[in-house]
Design a protein around this motif. Sequence first.
Motif, PDB file in Angstrom:
ATOM      1  N   ARG A 165       5.179 -12.845 -25.973  1.00  0.00           N
ATOM      2  CA  ARG A 165       5.630 -13.252 -24.649  1.00  0.00           C
ATOM      3  C   ARG A 165       4.491 -13.247 -23.651  1.00  0.00           C
ATOM      4  NH1 ARG A 165      10.156  -9.618 -22.472  1.00  0.00           N
ATOM      5  NH2 ARG A 165       9.717 -10.868 -20.604  1.00  0.00           N
ATOM      6  N   GLU A 166       4.577 -14.162 -22.703  1.00  0.00           N
ATOM      7  CA  GLU A 166       3.597 -14.211 -21.626  1.00  0.00           C
ATOM      8  C   GLU A 166       3.699 -12.939 -20.793  1.00  0.00           C
ATOM      9  OE1 GLU A 166       2.426 -17.121 -17.841  1.00  0.00           O
ATOM     10  OE2 GLU A 166       4.053 -17.668 -19.233  1.00  0.00           O
ATOM     11  N   GLY A 167       2.561 -12.447 -20.323  1.00  0.00           N
ATOM     12  CA  GLY A 167       2.564 -11.262 -19.472  1.00  0.00           C
ATOM     13  C   GLY A 167       2.193  -9.982 -20.194  1.00  0.00           C
ATOM     14  N   TYR A 168       1.901 -10.089 -21.490  1.00  0.00           N
ATOM     15  CA  TYR A 168       1.539  -8.903 -22.262  1.00  0.00           C
ATOM     16  C   TYR A 168       0.105  -9.005 -22.784  1.00  0.00           C
ATOM     17  CZ  TYR A 168       6.291  -7.187 -22.047  1.00  0.00           C
ATOM     18  OH  TYR A 168       7.493  -6.694 -21.600  1.00  0.00           O
ATOM     19  N   ASP A 169      -0.786  -9.481 -21.946  1.00  0.00           N
ATOM     20  CA  ASP A 169      -2.204  -9.523 -22.276  1.00  0.00           C
ATOM     21  C   ASP A 169      -2.801  -8.152 -21.965  1.00  0.00           C
ATOM     22  OD1 ASP A 169      -5.148  -9.838 -21.608  1.00  0.00           O
ATOM     23  OD2 ASP A 169      -4.708 -11.835 -22.401  1.00  0.00           O
ATOM     24  N   VAL A 170      -3.249  -7.454 -22.980  1.00  0.00           N
ATOM     25  CA  VAL A 170      -3.726  -6.082 -22.827  1.00  0.00           C
ATOM     26  C   VAL A 170      -4.970  -6.019 -21.953  1.00  0.00           C
ATOM     27  CG1 VAL A 170      -4.705  -4.111 -24.073  1.00  0.00           C
ATOM     28  CG2 VAL A 170      -2.692  -5.286 -24.981  1.00  0.00           C
ATOM     29  N   GLU A 171      -5.884  -6.974 -22.109  1.00  0.00           N
ATOM     30  CA  GLU A 171      -7.103  -6.963 -21.308  1.00  0.00           C
ATOM     31  C   GLU A 171      -6.805  -7.213 -19.832  1.00  0.00           C
ATOM     32  OE1 GLU A 171      -9.924  -9.656 -22.962  1.00  0.00           O
ATOM     33  OE2 GLU A 171     -10.134  -8.533 -24.839  1.00  0.00           O
ATOM     34  N   GLU A 172      -5.919  -8.142 -19.553  1.00  0.00           N
ATOM     35  CA  GLU A 172      -5.530  -8.407 -18.172  1.00  0.00           C
ATOM     36  C   GLU A 172      -4.853  -7.180 -17.571  1.00  0.00           C
ATOM     37  OE1 GLU A 172      -4.864 -10.149 -14.516  1.00  0.00           O
ATOM     38  OE2 GLU A 172      -6.227 -10.694 -16.138  1.00  0.00           O
ATOM     39  N   ARG A 173      -4.006  -6.537 -18.358  1.00  0.00           N
ATOM     40  CA  ARG A 173      -3.341  -5.311 -17.901  1.00  0.00           C
ATOM     41  C   ARG A 173      -4.372  -4.248 -17.549  1.00  0.00           C
ATOM     42  NH1 ARG A 173      -1.970  -0.451 -19.990  1.00  0.00           N
ATOM     43  NH2 ARG A 173       0.035   0.492 -19.362  1.00  0.00           N
ATOM     44  N   ALA A 174      -5.386  -4.091 -18.394  1.00  0.00           N
ATOM     45  CA  ALA A 174      -6.429  -3.088 -18.156  1.00  0.00           C
ATOM     46  C   ALA A 174      -7.177  -3.373 -16.854  1.00  0.00           C
ATOM     47  CB  ALA A 174      -7.387  -3.032 -19.339  1.00  0.00           C
ATOM     48  N   ARG A 175      -7.449  -4.655 -16.581  1.00  0.00           N
ATOM     49  CA  ARG A 175      -8.140  -5.008 -15.337  1.00  0.00           C
ATOM     50  C   ARG A 175      -7.287  -4.673 -14.119  1.00  0.00           C
ATOM     51  NH1 ARG A 175      -9.976  -9.421 -18.529  1.00  0.00           N
ATOM     52  NH2 ARG A 175      -8.224 -10.727 -17.861  1.00  0.00           N
ATOM     53  N   MET A 176      -6.010  -4.951 -14.207  1.00  0.00           N
ATOM     54  CA  MET A 176      -5.112  -4.673 -13.086  1.00  0.00           C
ATOM     55  C   MET A 176      -4.958  -3.174 -12.838  1.00  0.00           C
ATOM     56  SD  MET A 176      -2.110  -7.460 -13.902  1.00  0.00           S
ATOM     57  CE  MET A 176      -1.037  -6.810 -12.619  1.00  0.00           C
ATOM     58  N   MET A 177      -5.101  -2.369 -13.878  1.00  0.00           N
ATOM     59  CA  MET A 177      -4.897  -0.922 -13.764  1.00  0.00           C
ATOM     60  C   MET A 177      -6.221  -0.171 -13.829  1.00  0.00           C
ATOM     61  SD  MET A 177      -1.499  -0.567 -16.190  1.00  0.00           S
ATOM     62  CE  MET A 177      -1.106   1.093 -15.616  1.00  0.00           C
ATOM     63  N   ALA A 178      -7.291  -0.827 -13.387  1.00  0.00           N
ATOM     64  CA  ALA A 178      -8.636  -0.234 -13.500  1.00  0.00           C
ATOM     65  C   ALA A 178      -8.753   1.101 -12.784  1.00  0.00           C
ATOM     66  CB  ALA A 178      -9.673  -1.218 -12.967  1.00  0.00           C
ATOM     67  N   ASP A 179      -7.968   1.317 -11.736  1.00  0.00           N
ATOM     68  CA  ASP A 179      -8.024   2.580 -11.008  1.00  0.00           C
ATOM     69  C   ASP A 179      -7.289   3.701 -11.738  1.00  0.00           C
ATOM     70  OD1 ASP A 179      -9.481   1.387  -9.006  1.00  0.00           O
ATOM     71  OD2 ASP A 179      -7.731   0.977  -7.738  1.00  0.00           O
ATOM     72  N   PHE A 180      -6.643   3.359 -12.835  1.00  0.00           N
ATOM     73  CA  PHE A 180      -5.905   4.350 -13.626  1.00  0.00           C
ATOM     74  C   PHE A 180      -6.404   4.253 -15.065  1.00  0.00           C
ATOM     75  CE2 PHE A 180      -3.351   2.586 -10.235  1.00  0.00           C
ATOM     76  CZ  PHE A 180      -2.993   3.715  -9.509  1.00  0.00           C
ATOM     77  N   PRO A 181      -7.600   4.767 -15.342  1.00  0.00           N
ATOM     78  CA  PRO A 181      -8.288   4.484 -16.610  1.00  0.00           C
ATOM     79  C   PRO A 181      -7.525   4.904 -17.860  1.00  0.00           C
ATOM     80  CG  PRO A 181      -9.377   6.264 -15.399  1.00  0.00           C
ATOM     81  CD  PRO A 181      -8.419   5.632 -14.460  1.00  0.00           C
TER      82      PRO A 181
END
Length: 216
Positions: A165-181
């Motif tokens: 499904r669209e919206g489950y890109d792990v790398e994109e998720r990591a970028r969005m949550m960069a402040d929460f490593p």
Amino acid sequence: MVTERRAPLDRTRVADTALKLLNEVGLEGLTLRAIARELDVKAPALYWHFKDKQALLDEMATEMYRRMIAGAALDPDDSWRERLLKANRGLRTALLGYRDGAKVFSGSRFTGIEHAGQMEETLRIFTAAGFTLARSVRATTTAYLYTLGFVTEEQGVRPLPDERREGYDVEERARMMADFPLSAAAGAEIFEDYDRHYEEGLAVVLAGIEAQYRIS
């Protein structure tokens, strides 16, 4: 002029058609009207066989189970661990064969007693290993619910094994949550490599059963 005779409409044919359509439209799109259209009948004709959609889902889940056990290779000499592993791996494989398969199975009531034979054999294996009947039920139910819940979440990301499904890109998720490593890095542990993660979780369930009930 030769007219083609259609197969008679019965519960089996309706459920089989519904399971085929499920892979195309998913549970949300699986309406009685859509099934009737696929069968080339009027929707009211289905109500002769199923009073509502849940009754149809019950029959679909039962048919899924029939197909699952038809190919099962369970051994009456299995240990309780072997039986739990085989049964739950088989269940996961079966559910993954249908779009929203876990959602269809969850909460449905079997329309026959085809499951009774396998259930009886499994409970015999557990009680012979030293479990009480109550603990046998708790152990097998816990493993079953783990599998059902795992596949429900898995299919939320991968409706079918070759889809994502669209919206489950792990790398994109990591970028969005960069402040929460830590949370960002956890994405790969949540949304990738489902086979390995399922097996790890199932091993945890078995270890917990053994530790809780002190069964070797």
